[in-house]
Motif scaffolding. Structure first.
Motif, PDB file in Angstrom:
ATOM      1  N   LEU A   1       5.682   4.848  -1.795  1.00  0.00           N
ATOM      2  CA  LEU A   1       5.109   6.173  -1.530  1.00  0.00           C
ATOM      3  C   LEU A   1       4.139   6.578  -2.623  1.00  0.00           C
ATOM      4  O   LEU A   1       4.379   6.327  -3.805  1.00  0.00           O
ATOM      5  CB  LEU A   1       6.213   7.225  -1.445  1.00  0.00           C
ATOM      6  CG  LEU A   1       7.285   7.022  -0.393  1.00  0.00           C
ATOM      7  CD1 LEU A   1       8.312   8.136  -0.482  1.00  0.00           C
ATOM      8  CD2 LEU A   1       6.666   6.975   0.987  1.00  0.00           C
ATOM      9  N   SER A   2       3.071   7.248  -2.218  1.00  0.00           N
ATOM     10  CA  SER A   2       2.183   7.832  -3.217  1.00  0.00           C
ATOM     11  C   SER A   2       2.887   9.071  -3.760  1.00  0.00           C
ATOM     12  O   SER A   2       3.517   9.812  -3.027  1.00  0.00           O
ATOM     13  CB  SER A   2       0.829   8.185  -2.600  1.00  0.00           C
ATOM     14  OG  SER A   2       0.992   9.064  -1.518  1.00  0.00           O
ATOM     15  N   GLY A   3       2.830   9.263  -5.045  1.00  0.00           N
ATOM     16  CA  GLY A   3       3.492  10.419  -5.651  1.00  0.00           C
ATOM     17  C   GLY A   3       5.004  10.283  -5.681  1.00  0.00           C
ATOM     18  O   GLY A   3       5.718  11.274  -5.631  1.00  0.00           O
TER      19      GLY A   3
ATOM     20  N   HIS B   1       3.417  20.149  -0.387  1.00  0.00           N
ATOM     21  CA  HIS B   1       2.180  19.550   0.106  1.00  0.00           C
ATOM     22  C   HIS B   1       1.735  20.173   1.435  1.00  0.00           C
ATOM     23  O   HIS B   1       0.820  19.665   2.087  1.00  0.00           O
ATOM     24  CB  HIS B   1       2.354  18.031   0.271  1.00  0.00           C
ATOM     25  CG  HIS B   1       2.419  17.324  -1.040  1.00  0.00           C
ATOM     26  ND1 HIS B   1       3.589  17.167  -1.746  1.00  0.00           N
ATOM     27  CD2 HIS B   1       1.443  16.761  -1.794  1.00  0.00           C
ATOM     28  CE1 HIS B   1       3.342  16.525  -2.860  1.00  0.00           C
ATOM     29  NE2 HIS B   1       2.044  16.274  -2.927  1.00  0.00           N
TER      30      HIS B   1
ATOM     31  N   LEU C   1       2.217   4.768   0.831  1.00  0.00           N
ATOM     32  CA  LEU C   1       2.096   5.630   2.001  1.00  0.00           C
ATOM     33  C   LEU C   1       2.066   7.091   1.572  1.00  0.00           C
ATOM     34  O   LEU C   1       2.745   7.485   0.625  1.00  0.00           O
ATOM     35  CB  LEU C   1       3.274   5.397   2.940  1.00  0.00           C
ATOM     36  CG  LEU C   1       3.415   3.980   3.489  1.00  0.00           C
ATOM     37  CD1 LEU C   1       4.800   3.772   4.073  1.00  0.00           C
ATOM     38  CD2 LEU C   1       2.346   3.728   4.527  1.00  0.00           C
ATOM     39  N   SER C   2       1.333   7.904   2.303  1.00  0.00           N
ATOM     40  CA  SER C   2       1.280   9.333   2.003  1.00  0.00           C
ATOM     41  C   SER C   2       2.386  10.058   2.769  1.00  0.00           C
ATOM     42  O   SER C   2       2.930   9.533   3.752  1.00  0.00           O
ATOM     43  CB  SER C   2      -0.079   9.910   2.402  1.00  0.00           C
ATOM     44  OG  SER C   2      -0.181   9.955   3.815  1.00  0.00           O
ATOM     45  N   LEU C   3       2.689  11.276   2.325  1.00  0.00           N
ATOM     46  CA  LEU C   3       3.677  12.093   3.036  1.00  0.00           C
ATOM     47  C   LEU C   3       3.202  12.407   4.454  1.00  0.00           C
ATOM     48  O   LEU C   3       3.999  12.473   5.378  1.00  0.00           O
ATOM     49  CB  LEU C   3       3.937  13.387   2.268  1.00  0.00           C
ATOM     50  CG  LEU C   3       4.640  13.236   0.926  1.00  0.00           C
ATOM     51  CD1 LEU C   3       4.754  14.589   0.238  1.00  0.00           C
ATOM     52  CD2 LEU C   3       5.997  12.598   1.089  1.00  0.00           C
ATOM     53  N   ARG C   4       1.913  12.604   4.622  1.00  0.00           N
ATOM     54  CA  ARG C   4       1.363  12.882   5.966  1.00  0.00           C
ATOM     55  C   ARG C   4       1.620  11.712   6.914  1.00  0.00           C
ATOM     56  O   ARG C   4       1.928  11.907   8.083  1.00  0.00           O
ATOM     57  CB  ARG C   4      -0.123  13.201   5.901  1.00  0.00           C
ATOM     58  CG  ARG C   4      -0.393  14.528   5.227  1.00  0.00           C
ATOM     59  CD  ARG C   4      -1.694  15.166   5.644  1.00  0.00           C
ATOM     60  NE  ARG C   4      -1.936  16.355   4.862  1.00  0.00           N
ATOM     61  CZ  ARG C   4      -1.343  17.526   5.052  1.00  0.00           C
ATOM     62  NH1 ARG C   4      -0.474  17.674   6.002  1.00  0.00           N
ATOM     63  NH2 ARG C   4      -1.637  18.562   4.279  1.00  0.00           N
ATOM     64  N   GLU C   5       1.479  10.476   6.407  1.00  0.00           N
ATOM     65  CA  GLU C   5       1.773   9.308   7.243  1.00  0.00           C
ATOM     66  C   GLU C   5       3.249   9.285   7.641  1.00  0.00           C
ATOM     67  O   GLU C   5       3.577   9.006   8.788  1.00  0.00           O
ATOM     68  CB  GLU C   5       1.428   8.016   6.501  1.00  0.00           C
ATOM     69  CG  GLU C   5      -0.055   7.754   6.370  1.00  0.00           C
ATOM     70  CD  GLU C   5      -0.330   6.518   5.541  1.00  0.00           C
ATOM     71  OE1 GLU C   5      -0.697   5.489   6.154  1.00  0.00           O
ATOM     72  OE2 GLU C   5      -0.173   6.584   4.303  1.00  0.00           O
TER      73      GLU C   5
ATOM     74  N   ARG D   1       0.863  -1.179   0.000  1.00  0.00           N
ATOM     75  CA  ARG D   1       0.000   0.000   0.000  1.00  0.00           C
ATOM     76  C   ARG D   1       0.898   1.228   0.000  1.00  0.00           C
ATOM     77  O   ARG D   1       1.820   1.331   0.795  1.00  0.00           O
ATOM     78  CB  ARG D   1      -0.885   0.015   1.254  1.00  0.00           C
ATOM     79  CG  ARG D   1      -1.812   1.230   1.304  1.00  0.00           C
ATOM     80  CD  ARG D   1      -2.732   1.172   2.502  1.00  0.00           C
ATOM     81  NE  ARG D   1      -2.078   1.430   3.765  1.00  0.00           N
ATOM     82  CZ  ARG D   1      -1.727   2.644   4.221  1.00  0.00           C
ATOM     83  NH1 ARG D   1      -1.943   3.717   3.488  1.00  0.00           N
ATOM     84  NH2 ARG D   1      -1.173   2.790   5.399  1.00  0.00           N
TER      85      ARG D   1
END
Length: 186
Positions: free
Chosen positions: A151-153, A106, A76-80, A74
């Motif tokens: 990572l997403s993005g 972001h 992961l977002s930068l916020r995570e 999955r």
């Protein structure tokens, strides 16, 4: 025991961010001299040859909670990521500037950062489970003790390496040999 190697006196506290600094002995006689992109002017006639696109990846100890999420593939977002201690290179590092710019774009300001002065320092701190690090994908090949986090993005974490030549180009045999090695396939 990198965590014990960070002297209390080298930790800097800021109300908005927490920094830990670990300085390794420098082998570079110009240690501490850094240029921000765009601040250096190249001599007239300098040729810039695009060489390699580098993917910067996030890495975590195999024991880190996000390593389990990463194994599930999955993204992961930068916020995570920002909810965990992050391990960055020193001020002025191109890799650090890229990572900071992506987080800033972001609107994310990580609150806990450990600053180290080498790629090996980042990897050792990650192996010691001190946080999530950012390194070149090239530095992660066949190394135990950490995993790459999806990572997403992730495309935002790419950078271009270039070879610079003087106005005389690749005139010397040493320059031609270096260029041949640099352009050899992996």
């Amino acid at each position: 025991a990198l965590s014990r190697a960070v002297p209390r006196s080298s930790r800097v506290h800021d109300p908005e961010r927490q920094f830990g600094r670990y300085r390794e002995p420098s082998r570079n006689p110009r240690h501490g001299f850094h240029r921000r992109p765009g601040t250096a002017r190249l001599p007239v006639g300098t040729q810039v040859i695009p060489w390699r696109t580098d993917q910067v990846v996030a890495i975590a100890s195999t024991r880190h909670p996000l390593a389990q999420v990463g194994r599930a593939a999955r993204a992961l977002s930068l916020r995570e990521l920002a909810q965990h201690p992050l391990i960055w290179r020193e001020f002025g590092s191109g890799l650090r500037m890229l990572v900071e710019a992506v987080f800033a774009a972001h609107g994310i300001s990580p609150t806990t950062v450990l600053e180290v002065t080498s790629v090996e320092g980042v990897k050792e701190a990650v192996r010691a489970d001190m946080g999530i690090g950012f390194v070149s994908e090239l530095a992660t090949r066949d190394e135990p003790g950490f995993v790459t986090l999806p990572l997403s993005g992730a495309a935002q974490f790419r950078r271009q390496f270039s070879i610079l030549t003087t106005p005389h180009g690749l005139a010397s045999q040493a320059c031609r040999a270096f260029f041949a090695v640099a352009n050899a396939s992996d």
